[in-house]
Design a protein around this motif. Structure first.
Motif, PDB file in Angstrom:
ATOM      1  N   PRO A 297       0.455  -1.520   0.081  1.00 40.43           N
ATOM      2  CA  PRO A 297      -0.254   0.049   0.166  1.00 40.43           C
ATOM      3  C   PRO A 297       0.836   0.989  -0.306  1.00 40.43           C
ATOM      4  O   PRO A 297       1.663   1.234   0.610  1.00 40.43           O
ATOM      5  N   ASN A 298       0.750   1.615  -0.771  1.00 45.80           N
ATOM      6  CA  ASN A 298       0.879   3.074  -0.439  1.00 45.80           C
ATOM      7  C   ASN A 298       2.727   3.458  -0.290  1.00 45.80           C
ATOM      8  O   ASN A 298       3.118   4.595   0.406  1.00 45.80           O
ATOM      9  N   ASP A 299       3.183   2.809  -1.496  1.00 44.13           N
ATOM     10  CA  ASP A 299       5.414   2.581  -1.482  1.00 44.13           C
ATOM     11  C   ASP A 299       5.883   2.544  -2.562  1.00 44.13           C
ATOM     12  O   ASP A 299       5.263   1.700  -4.071  1.00 44.13           O
TER      13      ASP A 299
ATOM     14  N   HIS B 174       5.627  -0.569  -4.664  1.00 39.85           N
ATOM     15  CA  HIS B 174       4.386  -1.464  -4.608  1.00 39.85           C
ATOM     16  C   HIS B 174       4.247  -2.120  -5.035  1.00 39.85           C
ATOM     17  O   HIS B 174       3.666  -3.612  -4.685  1.00 39.85           O
TER      18      HIS B 174
END
Length: 333
Positions: free
Chosen positions: A23-25, A28
């Motif tokens: 998440p939100n990284d 990915h």
């Protein structure tokens, strides 16, 4: 095909790479490796305990004719949540055993005890009290549900030969990215399950953990040389595509950090004193971005990594350190 595409991809006989979403990284995806072992599976790393990741893992295992109940054991390279927390979630439902490097005990104990102020104190020591205040707010806003994702493993791993039904894995402690990071060497198949220790396209963060050791970059460089002493192996990383030569990438990483040490020394020579001041004078990421362009999380990482480089330079006798009102000041010797 992009390495982030979902599925189960055979990378060696009986070994499958399964990318799972994050998440939100910026990364990915994290690679989990499923090893066919008799009538069940052993998984290297587990992914982040997210609904989307669980669905992707279940689907990928299904293409191999297996389900979650067929996972006998998780062998986890380190305690970061994108590697560890799915194992905890699945153990609660299926009783699957989890093994983790023994060096992760101090950091995991702090997480479980909710004693997560070490990084805040470090930021103050590194000359970044304003980042410490912002990070304190982030820590305070972390929900209890996220913290409950962490529990102790069933087994703590030291350096040993781990006998599975079909293969033997050498557990090799490789501190640096975290103090308890381990890699798994399958010598007979010439495979290195590298976790975040050796990544094909990026350098792992150094020393971002609740129980930071005294010289995390020094530990990391020693661990790279340790892996380099093994025969050249096929590199199975946690982030990025599988590549053919562990030696080639280790050599690149060692050279990168020597270049970084040189740049860090030059920044101090030009007049920086604290880790924060030095970090602001260096470029970041492969795009050589300015420090001010980074988000809060990456500014915290950058400051800590700069401190790790400065400490190695001091350890090598190239810098001196002085404590002034709780802040470490680095100077040319």
């Amino acid at each position: 095909m992009e390495w982030t595409e979902p599925g189960a991809f055979e990378v060696a006989p009986g070994v499958y790479r399964i990318p799972l979403p994050l998440p939100n990284d910026g990364l990915h995806t994290v690679n989990v490796y499923a090893i066919d072992d008799g009538d069940g599976l052993v998984l290297i790393d587990s992914g982040w305990a997210l609904d989307a990741a669980e669905t992707a893992l279940e689907s990928a295992l299904g293409t191999l004719g297996h389900g979650f109940e067929d996972i006998r054991r998780f062998l986890v390279t380190h305690v970061h949540r994108d590697h560890y927390t799915m194992a905890v979630a699945l153990r609660r439902r299926f009783g699957t055993k989890i093994a983790l490097g023994a060096g992760e005990q101090p950091s995991l104990a702090k997480v479980i005890a909710r004693a997560r102020v070490g990084q805040i104190r470090n930021l103050t020591t590194w000359g970044a009290p304003h980042l410490a205040d912002k990070w304190r707010a982030v820590v305070a806003s972390t929900g209890e549900d996220e913290l409950r994702d962490f529990e102790e493993p069933d087994e703590w791993l030291d350096e040993t030969d781990l006998a599975l039904e079909k293969r033997v894995l050498r557990v090799l402690p490789t501190p640096g990215h975290t103090r308890g990071h381990v890699v798994f060497v399958d010598a007979d198949s010439s495979l290195l399950f590298a976790g975040d220790h050796v990544l094909p396209h990026i350098t792992p963060s150094i020393g971002f953990e609740p129980a930071r050791p005294a010289l995390p970059l020094g530990d990391y460089l020693d661990s790279l040389r340790l892996v380099r002493d093994y025969p050249d192996l096929r590199l199975l990383p946690a982030h990025g595509p599988v590549t053919e030569s562990s030696h080639a990438r280790v050599d690149e990483l060692l050279a990168h950090h020597e270049d970084r040490l040189t740049a860090t020394l030059e920044a101090v020579r030009a007049g920086t004193g604290t880790a924060f001041e030095t970090a602001r004078n260096l470029g970041w990421t492969r795009r050589n971005r300015k420090f001010a362009e980074l988000d809060l999380f990456n500014q915290v990482l950058a400051t800590g990594e700069t401190a790790a480089h400065l400490d190695v330079l001091a350890h090598r006798g190239l810098l001196t350190t002085d404590e002034r009102e709780g802040v470490t000041i680095y100077s040319i010797r």
